[in-house]
Enzyme design. Sequence first.
Site, PDB file in Angstrom:
ATOM      1  CG  HIS A  72      -1.667  -1.280   1.175  1.00 55.74           C
ATOM      2  ND1 HIS A  72      -2.539  -1.542   0.382  1.00 55.74           N
ATOM      3  CD2 HIS A  72      -1.820  -2.158   2.302  1.00 55.74           C
ATOM      4  CE1 HIS A  72      -3.080  -2.957   0.565  1.00 55.74           C
ATOM      5  NE2 HIS A  72      -2.730  -2.999   1.742  1.00 55.74           N
ATOM      6  CB  ALA A  73       3.274   2.408   2.248  1.00 53.21           C
ATOM      7  CB  CYS A  98      -8.167  -5.981   5.722  1.00 47.28           C
ATOM      8  SG  CYS A  98      -8.489  -5.005   4.176  1.00 47.28           S
ATOM      9  CB  VAL A 129      16.880  -4.898  -1.016  1.00 52.40           C
ATOM     10  CG1 VAL A 129      17.919  -3.943  -0.632  1.00 52.40           C
ATOM     11  CG2 VAL A 129      16.024  -4.509  -2.009  1.00 52.40           C
ATOM     12  CB  ALA A 168       7.355   1.307   0.955  1.00 47.26           C
ATOM     13  N   GLY A 197     -11.783  -0.405  12.362  1.00 53.11           N
ATOM     14  CA  GLY A 197     -13.161  -0.866  12.602  1.00 53.11           C
ATOM     15  C   GLY A 197     -13.179  -2.414  12.614  1.00 53.11           C
TER      16      GLY A 197
END
Length: 442
Positions: free
Chosen positions: A10-11, A42, A79, A109, A327
Site C-alpha cells: 500500500h505505501a 484485510c 534487497v 516501504a 473498525g
Amino acid sequence: MKTVIIGSNHAGIAAANTLLDNYPGTEVVLIDRNTNLSYLGCGTALWVGRQIDGYEDLFYTNEETFRKKGAKIFMESSVTSIDFNNKIVYFENKAGEKSEESYDKLILATGSKPIIPNIPGKDLEGLHFLKLFQEGQEVDHDMSREDVKTVAVIGAGYIGVEIAEAAKRRGKNVLLFDAMPTSLASYYDPEFTHNMDKNLEENGIELHFGELATEYKGDKRVTQLVTDKGTYDVDMVINAIGFTANSDLGKDHLETFRNGAYLVDNHQKTSDDSVYAVGDCATIYSNALEATTYIALATNAVRSGIVAGHNVGGTELDAIGVQGSNGISIFGYNMVSTGLSVAAAKKAEIDVDYTDFEDLQKPGFIKENAPVKIRIVYEKSSRRIVGAQLASTEDISANIHMFSLAIQEHVTIDKLKLLDIFFLPHFNQPYNYITMAALRAK
C-alpha cells in the site's frame, strides 16, 4: 530524478502512483521480494471464511499497470544491502542473479513483519502466520484438510478475531487465546470488548484469555498447544500476536523509534536527506497523543506514501497526523474506534474523562433497529476529544470519521453538545446518541 522504492504494497504503491501520475519525467524503480503487489490483507479472513468468492479481487493493481506508466519493476527480488553513502541498492532475484540500482531518492516501504514467539516447537508443521498473500493461501489450504478439526488462534487483536471467525465459518472447533483479559484490548475499553467476547462465545468460539502460549508439541506436525494454564489438543495453530516494523535494511544507518521503526518527519523524510520511509516500517504522528508513535494500518500507509511521493517529486506537503481510526465486523457485530481508549490514555499518562450513552439507532417504531453503544473520551484539562468508540449490529461505521476529524482539529466535547445533526427515522433518532453522549459530559 531517479527514485527507487523498496516494497510495493500500500505505501510503496501510493508513493509510486503519486510520482508517476503527477511528475512527468520522474524515473521510478520498484523492487519487491513478493510475487505480487497491492494485496489487501484485510480481506484474507473473508476469503478463508468463504464470505467472498475468492482472492482474485483482493489485488487492486498489478505490474503491467505500473510498467505502462513507465516504472521499472523487479518482483521476486530481495534487497541484500544498501550503500547509503554512494546511493546504491543491491538486490538479487529468485534465480540468484545479482543487480544494483542507483538512486537520487530512496523510499523505504518495507512494511511490518509478524512477531514470532520464540518458544519450543516453533518449527513444527501446521503453525501459520498471516501477513502475505502466500501465507493466506497456506492457511486456506491447511484449513481444507479433513484431519484439521480444531484450530487454535493465538492473539485476539483484529487479525486473530477475524481469522477465528473465518475458521468457525469453515466448520472448525476454534480456540482463541490472548494474554490480555479480553479481545481487542488495544483498541477498546472493557465495556466494549466484553460485548465482543460475548458475541464470539455465542457463535461457538472457545475463549482462553489471560493465557500465555509456552510450547507447541508434536512429532512433525503440531498436535498440542501448551499455555501457562493448560494443554490443548489442536490440529493447526495460527499466530496473530501482532507486528513490528521491518526496518532491517536501514537500522544501522537511519535513526529509529523505540520499536525499531524508521523515525520520520512530517514529510516522511528519515535522518538521511535522500531517504524517505512510509507505511508500517515508519513512525507516524498521533493527533490524539500529540506525539510521534507507531500505528500499523493500511490507511496510514497510503497517506504516508502520498506525502512522501509529493515531497520527493518537489511539492512540499506536510502530513497532518492520524488518529488510528479502525473498525471490525464479526458475526454481524460492528465496532469502530478512533484515537485513544480510556486505557490507552492512562498508559500514555493523559488525564481523561469519558461519557457513555446507549440507545436504539432509530426510533422505536422502526422495525429494523438495534441498540448503539457510544463512548467519547476527552482530556480533562483542555476538554479536547481524544477518542471515541461505537458498537452495534447496525452499521454505525461512518460516525467514526467525524470523531477522527474532531480529534485532528482539537474539537472540544462542549462544541459537540449542540452540533447540527440531521434527523430522519430511516437513519437515526431526534435525540441523537452522539448529542446525548456529549450532553452527559461532566
